[in-house]
Motif scaffolding. Structure first.
Motif, short mmCIF file in Angstrom:
data_model
loop_
_atom_site.label_atom_id
_atom_site.label_comp_id
_atom_site.label_asym_id
_atom_site.label_seq_id
_atom_site.Cartn_x
_atom_site.Cartn_y
_atom_site.Cartn_z
N ASN A 149 -2.99 -0.85 -5.87
CA ASN A 149 -3.46 0.02 -7.06
C ASN A 149 -3.09 -1.05 -8.19
O ASN A 149 -3.93 -0.72 -9.04
N SER A 150 -2.01 -1.98 -8.33
CA SER A 150 -2.10 -2.68 -9.45
C SER A 150 -3.05 -3.61 -9.59
O SER A 150 -3.79 -3.98 -10.73
N VAL A 151 -3.54 -4.07 -8.34
CA VAL A 151 -4.55 -5.14 -8.49
C VAL A 151 -6.08 -4.38 -8.80
O VAL A 151 -6.86 -4.82 -9.49
N ALA A 152 -6.14 -3.07 -8.45
CA ALA A 152 -7.37 -2.41 -8.63
C ALA A 152 -7.50 -2.06 -10.05
O ALA A 152 -8.35 -1.93 -10.82
N ASP A 153 -6.29 -1.71 -10.74
CA ASP A 153 -6.07 -1.45 -11.95
C ASP A 153 -6.42 -2.87 -12.97
O ASP A 153 -7.23 -2.66 -14.02
N ILE A 154 -5.91 -3.83 -12.51
CA ILE A 154 -6.30 -5.17 -13.26
C ILE A 154 -7.98 -5.35 -13.05
O ILE A 154 -8.75 -5.75 -14.19
N GLU A 159 -4.63 13.69 -7.08
CA GLU A 159 -3.63 14.55 -7.28
C GLU A 159 -2.28 13.76 -8.18
O GLU A 159 -1.92 13.13 -7.74
N THR A 160 -2.17 14.08 -9.33
CA THR A 160 -1.26 13.32 -10.23
C THR A 160 0.16 13.51 -9.95
O THR A 160 0.94 12.48 -9.86
N ILE A 180 -6.31 3.13 -4.33
CA ILE A 180 -7.36 2.05 -5.15
C ILE A 180 -7.48 2.81 -6.29
O ILE A 180 -7.15 2.18 -7.57
N ALA A 181 -7.85 4.03 -6.51
CA ALA A 181 -8.10 4.32 -7.81
C ALA A 181 -7.57 6.01 -7.66
O ALA A 181 -7.28 6.72 -6.90
N ASP A 182 -7.25 6.31 -8.96
CA ASP A 182 -6.76 7.58 -9.52
C ASP A 182 -7.25 8.17 -10.78
O ASP A 182 -8.02 7.39 -11.43
N TRP A 183 -6.37 9.00 -11.25
CA TRP A 183 -6.96 9.45 -12.46
C TRP A 183 -6.61 8.82 -13.85
O TRP A 183 -6.72 8.73 -15.03
N ILE A 222 0.93 -1.21 0.09
CA ILE A 222 -0.14 -0.03 -0.09
C ILE A 222 1.05 1.25 -0.04
O ILE A 222 2.08 1.16 -0.04
N CYS A 223 0.21 2.40 -0.01
CA CYS A 223 0.90 3.69 -0.07
C CYS A 223 2.03 3.69 1.16
O CYS A 223 1.52 3.37 2.22
N LYS A 224 3.22 4.16 0.94
CA LYS A 224 4.15 4.35 2.01
C LYS A 224 3.69 5.27 3.20
O LYS A 224 4.13 5.31 4.29
N CYS A 225 2.70 6.02 2.72
CA CYS A 225 2.05 6.74 3.95
C CYS A 225 0.97 6.35 4.93
O CYS A 225 0.78 6.86 5.84
N GLY A 226 0.95 4.82 4.54
CA GLY A 226 0.32 4.23 5.70
C GLY A 226 -1.28 4.13 5.58
O GLY A 226 -1.87 3.54 6.21
N THR A 227 -1.96 4.83 4.72
CA THR A 227 -3.19 4.82 4.53
C THR A 227 -3.44 4.22 3.27
O THR A 227 -2.88 4.09 2.05
N VAL A 228 -5.02 3.97 2.94
CA VAL A 228 -5.39 3.31 1.78
C VAL A 228 -6.65 4.04 1.52
O VAL A 228 -7.51 4.30 2.22
N LYS A 229 -6.58 4.83 0.55
CA LYS A 229 -7.69 5.83 0.11
C LYS A 229 -8.30 5.12 -1.18
O LYS A 229 -7.79 4.44 -2.10
N LEU A 230 -9.72 5.38 -1.27
CA LEU A 230 -10.33 4.83 -2.21
C LEU A 230 -9.97 5.75 -3.33
O LEU A 230 -9.90 5.18 -4.73
#
Length: 189
Positions: free
Chosen positions: A124-129, A43-44, A53-56, A31-39
Motif C-alpha cells: 500500500n505504501s509503494v502504491a501510495d508513492i 471499506e475504510t 493496492i488502492a483504497d479511498w 501485504i495484508c495479513k489476510c493473505g490476499t492482495v486486492k486492487l
C-alpha cells in the motif's frame, strides 16, 4: 535518453525500492495479513484499510503529486522535471515513513475515528508513492485549472463518500476537532 537525463528517473525508482526495503526492515507487513492482495479495498472502517493496492486514501496521494508539482514549479521551475520528480518522491517517501511510525499510528488512533488503523502494508505504501508519481506526471500535462479542479473534485468526493480526505486528514492529525470526529463517526456503516 542519455544516462545523464535518465539518472533522476533511475534514482526515483531506487529510492522507492529503498523505501519499501526500509518499511519491511522496520516491521511493516508486506501485504495484508489476510493473505490476499486486492486492487481495491473500499471499506475504510476495516482492519484491511491501507493494506491493499488502492483504497479511498489513494486519491489523497494523487493529490500530493499535483500539489508537489505546483509547489516545485513555483520554487524550482528551472530544475529539470526529473529532478523535481525525485524531490517530490523523497518528500512522499518521508511522509510514508513518518505515517508508519509507531508515534503517528498511535496519534491517528487516539485523535481520529481510525481505531483499526495499524499502519500501511508495504504494498500500500509503494502504491501510495506511485499514486503521487502519477499525480506529478498528470500535473505536468494538465492545465492549471484542471489540476485545481481535480484537487477540489477528489476532496469533495472523499468527503462525501468516506467523510475524510487530504484536508481533513491533515487537520485531524495536527489539530483534532471534536465536531469533525463526531461528523466522521456518524457515517452510516
Amino acid at each position: 535518453m542519455s544516462f545523464r537525463k535518465s539518472l533522476p528517473y533511475l534514482l526515483t525508482l531506487a529510492v522507492i525500492a529503498a523505501a519499501a526495503a526500509y518499511l519491511l526492515w522496520i516491521g511493516r507487513e508486506p501485504i495484508c495479513k489476510c493473505g490476499t492482495v486486492k486492487l481495491w479495498h473500499g471499506e475504510t472502517m476495516s482492519s484491511e484499510n491501507s493494506q491493499h493496492i488502492a483504497d479511498w486514501y489513494t486519491p489523497s496521494h494523487l493529490l500530493h503529486g499535483l500539489i508537489f508539482y505546483g509547489l516545485l514549479w513555483l520554487v524550482a521551475r528551472r530544475v529539470p522535471f526529473g529532478w523535481r520528480l525525485l524531490i517530490a518522491t523523497l518528500i512522499e517517501i518521508a511522509w510514508e515513513i513518518v505515517e508508519n511510525s509507531d508515534a503517528v499510528i498511535e496519534r491517528y488512533r487516539a485523535v481520529t475515528i481510525s481505531l483499526d488503523y495499524y499502519g500501511d502494508s508495504v504494498i500500500n505504501s509503494v502504491a501510495d508513492i506511485l499514486a503521487m508519481v502519477a499525480g506529478f506526471f498528470l500535473a505536468s500535462r494538465l492545465p492549471v485549472w484542471a489540476s485545481v479542479a481535480l484537487v477540489i473534485g477528489f476532496e469533495l468526493l472523499t468527503m462525501w463518500v468516506i467523510r475524510d480526505g487530504l484536508t481533513l486528514n491533515v487537520v485531524m492529525l495536527l489539530y483534532p476537532l471534536d465536531m469533525v470526529r463526531d461528523w466522521q463517526a456518524a457515517l452510516p456503516r
